[in-house]
Motif scaffolding. Structure first.
Motif, PDB file in Angstrom:
ATOM      1  N   ASN A  16      22.239  39.795  24.673  1.00 60.63           N
ATOM      2  CA  ASN A  16      21.253  38.256  24.657  1.00 60.63           C
ATOM      3  C   ASN A  16      22.075  37.380  25.095  1.00 60.63           C
ATOM      4  N   SER A  17      22.750  37.606  25.563  1.00 62.93           N
ATOM      5  CA  SER A  17      23.840  36.695  26.460  1.00 62.93           C
ATOM      6  C   SER A  17      24.423  36.343  27.752  1.00 62.93           C
ATOM      7  N   ASN A  18      25.199  37.521  27.253  1.00 64.70           N
ATOM      8  CA  ASN A  18      26.200  38.741  28.817  1.00 64.70           C
ATOM      9  C   ASN A  18      25.633  39.984  29.279  1.00 64.70           C
ATOM     10  N   ILE A  19      26.016  39.929  30.304  1.00 60.20           N
ATOM     11  CA  ILE A  19      26.279  41.730  31.175  1.00 60.20           C
ATOM     12  C   ILE A  19      27.711  41.989  31.625  1.00 60.20           C
ATOM     13  N   ARG A  20      28.221  43.752  30.700  1.00 57.98           N
ATOM     14  CA  ARG A  20      28.861  44.329  31.322  1.00 57.98           C
ATOM     15  C   ARG A  20      28.721  45.381  31.745  1.00 57.98           C
ATOM     16  N   LEU A  21      29.336  45.732  33.025  1.00 55.88           N
ATOM     17  CA  LEU A  21      29.403  46.786  33.425  1.00 55.88           C
ATOM     18  C   LEU A  21      30.969  47.709  34.033  1.00 55.88           C
ATOM     19  N   GLY A  22      30.787  49.127  33.000  1.00 49.83           N
ATOM     20  CA  GLY A  22      32.029  49.648  32.696  1.00 49.83           C
ATOM     21  C   GLY A  22      32.196  50.682  32.801  1.00 49.83           C
ATOM     22  N   PHE A  23      33.262  51.075  32.734  1.00 47.99           N
ATOM     23  CA  PHE A  23      33.916  52.804  32.251  1.00 47.99           C
ATOM     24  C   PHE A  23      34.387  53.469  30.714  1.00 47.99           C
ATOM     25  N   ASP A  56      26.503  32.045  31.362  1.00 49.77           N
ATOM     26  CA  ASP A  56      26.650  30.860  32.433  1.00 49.77           C
ATOM     27  C   ASP A  56      26.782  31.210  33.670  1.00 49.77           C
ATOM     28  N   ASN A  57      26.202  32.298  34.572  1.00 48.30           N
ATOM     29  CA  ASN A  57      26.308  32.826  35.713  1.00 48.30           C
ATOM     30  C   ASN A  57      27.968  33.061  36.102  1.00 48.30           C
ATOM     31  N   ASN A  58      29.265  32.914  35.389  1.00 49.43           N
ATOM     32  CA  ASN A  58      30.685  32.966  35.772  1.00 49.43           C
ATOM     33  C   ASN A  58      31.022  35.102  35.877  1.00 49.43           C
ATOM     34  N   VAL A  59      31.508  35.267  36.796  1.00 50.94           N
ATOM     35  CA  VAL A  59      31.121  36.660  37.076  1.00 50.94           C
ATOM     36  C   VAL A  59      33.224  36.480  36.901  1.00 50.94           C
ATOM     37  N   ILE A 111      36.058  39.481  37.081  1.00 50.66           N
ATOM     38  CA  ILE A 111      36.299  41.134  37.231  1.00 50.66           C
ATOM     39  C   ILE A 111      38.288  41.262  36.580  1.00 50.66           C
ATOM     40  N   GLY A 112      38.244  42.625  35.684  1.00 47.81           N
ATOM     41  CA  GLY A 112      39.225  42.468  34.707  1.00 47.81           C
ATOM     42  C   GLY A 112      39.658  41.174  33.737  1.00 47.81           C
ATOM     43  N   THR A 113      38.372  40.928  33.819  1.00 45.20           N
ATOM     44  CA  THR A 113      39.022  39.959  32.079  1.00 45.20           C
ATOM     45  C   THR A 113      37.257  39.419  31.851  1.00 45.20           C
ATOM     46  N   ASP A 114      37.045  39.646  30.399  1.00 46.60           N
ATOM     47  CA  ASP A 114      35.169  39.533  29.848  1.00 46.60           C
ATOM     48  C   ASP A 114      35.362  38.395  29.921  1.00 46.60           C
ATOM     49  N   SER A 115      35.994  37.098  30.365  1.00 48.02           N
ATOM     50  CA  SER A 115      36.382  35.116  29.578  1.00 48.02           C
ATOM     51  C   SER A 115      36.486  35.234  31.163  1.00 48.02           C
ATOM     52  N   PRO A 116      35.449  35.083  31.944  1.00 50.27           N
ATOM     53  CA  PRO A 116      35.461  34.381  33.393  1.00 50.27           C
ATOM     54  C   PRO A 116      35.321  32.328  32.514  1.00 50.27           C
ATOM     55  N   SER A 117      36.543  31.959  34.369  1.00 48.14           N
ATOM     56  CA  SER A 117      36.236  30.186  33.278  1.00 48.14           C
ATOM     57  C   SER A 117      35.760  29.664  34.860  1.00 48.14           C
ATOM     58  N   TYR A 118      34.922  30.485  35.650  1.00 51.72           N
ATOM     59  CA  TYR A 118      34.534  29.987  36.798  1.00 51.72           C
ATOM     60  C   TYR A 118      33.475  31.201  37.572  1.00 51.72           C
ATOM     61  N   LYS A 119      33.212  30.525  38.748  1.00 51.70           N
ATOM     62  CA  LYS A 119      32.169  31.369  39.498  1.00 51.70           C
ATOM     63  C   LYS A 119      32.588  33.043  39.408  1.00 51.70           C
ATOM     64  N   LEU A 120      33.479  33.302  39.804  1.00 50.56           N
ATOM     65  CA  LEU A 120      33.948  34.176  40.142  1.00 50.56           C
ATOM     66  C   LEU A 120      35.449  34.360  39.839  1.00 50.56           C
ATOM     67  N   SER A 121      35.947  34.653  38.272  1.00 49.82           N
ATOM     68  CA  SER A 121      37.711  34.639  38.042  1.00 49.82           C
ATOM     69  C   SER A 121      38.096  36.426  38.282  1.00 49.82           C
ATOM     70  N   VAL A 122      39.013  36.486  39.089  1.00 49.98           N
ATOM     71  CA  VAL A 122      39.685  38.111  38.718  1.00 49.98           C
ATOM     72  C   VAL A 122      40.898  37.940  38.457  1.00 49.98           C
ATOM     73  N   ALA A 123      41.075  39.569  37.356  1.00 50.96           N
ATOM     74  CA  ALA A 123      42.584  39.088  36.865  1.00 50.96           C
ATOM     75  C   ALA A 123      43.262  40.715  36.679  1.00 50.96           C
ATOM     76  N   ASP A 124      44.333  40.450  36.913  1.00 43.44           N
ATOM     77  CA  ASP A 124      44.861  42.091  37.547  1.00 43.44           C
ATOM     78  C   ASP A 124      45.785  41.816  36.333  1.00 43.44           C
ATOM     79  N   SER A 125      46.829  43.426  35.997  1.00 44.40           N
ATOM     80  CA  SER A 125      47.688  42.729  35.275  1.00 44.40           C
ATOM     81  C   SER A 125      48.694  44.607  35.421  1.00 44.40           C
TER      82      SER A 125
END
Length: 181
Positions: A34-41, A57-60, A62-76
């Motif tokens: 009701n508030s988010n969409i998740r795609l994964g494996f 809020d239309n933030n996306v 990749i590698g994070t389930d809490s994006p703070s910006y329009k596109l947040s990419v996290a890789d560890s």
């Protein structure tokens, strides 16, 4: 469910989320809530298995389930890259990355900010086999400053404590000037 051996399906996984899935090994899934969409494996459909997260809020992320910006990419991943852009056309002009800040009426527009910190050696930017041009798209040396008016390079000795010295090197009407500011 449909498909071979009931492997594809749509089901409710809690009071507010529905999953579209393929149960063949660690195949893909989409969770629509009701508030988010998740795609994964994976097969448990958890945030930990989510590769792409779209918040309400239309933030996306990749590698994070809490994006703070329009596109947040996290890789560890050790020695990994969070983002790599490659343009490899064999004709025309190739741009590996292009961005801008165009806020008319904004207090400040920042087109690029790069930070590297926390390691024993940090490089904010590396320009391999190339030159840097400021005010020019075709620099003739490692660093070239160009302007239609006076161009000045400012050198500051920030380790001098209260005895800070600033030096300016600039050219104007074909003459080179060095001055202490």
């Amino acid at each position: 469910t449909t498909g071979a051996l009931g492997s594809n399906g749509i089901k409710t996984i809690n009071d507010y989320e529905t999953v579209i899935f393929n149960d063949r090994g660690s195949a893909g899934f989409a969770v629509i809530g009701n508030s988010n969409i998740r795609l994964g494996f994976g097969t448990s459909y958890t945030n930990a298995q989510t590769a792409l997260f779209i918040k309400n809020d239309n933030n996306v992320g990749i590698g994070t389930d809490s994006p703070s910006y329009k596109l947040s990419v996290a890789d560890s991943t050790a020695s990994g890259r969070a983002i790599q852009a490659v343009q490899s056309s064999t004709s025309g002009t190739n741009w590996g990355f292009q961005g801008g800040a165009y806020g008319s009426g904004a207090t400040k527009n920042i087109g690029l900010q790069v930070t590297a910190e926390g390691a024993s050696t940090n490089y904010a930017a590396i320009f391999e086999n190339g030159s840097v041009g400021i005010g020019t798209t075709s620099p003739n040396s490692i660093l070239q400053l160009s302007s239609t008016g006076p161009t000045e390079l400012l050198l500051s000795d920030t380790n001098a404590g209260s005895n800070v010295k600033n030096y300016g090197i600039y050219s104007d009407t074909g003459k080179l000037h060095i001055r202490r500011l």
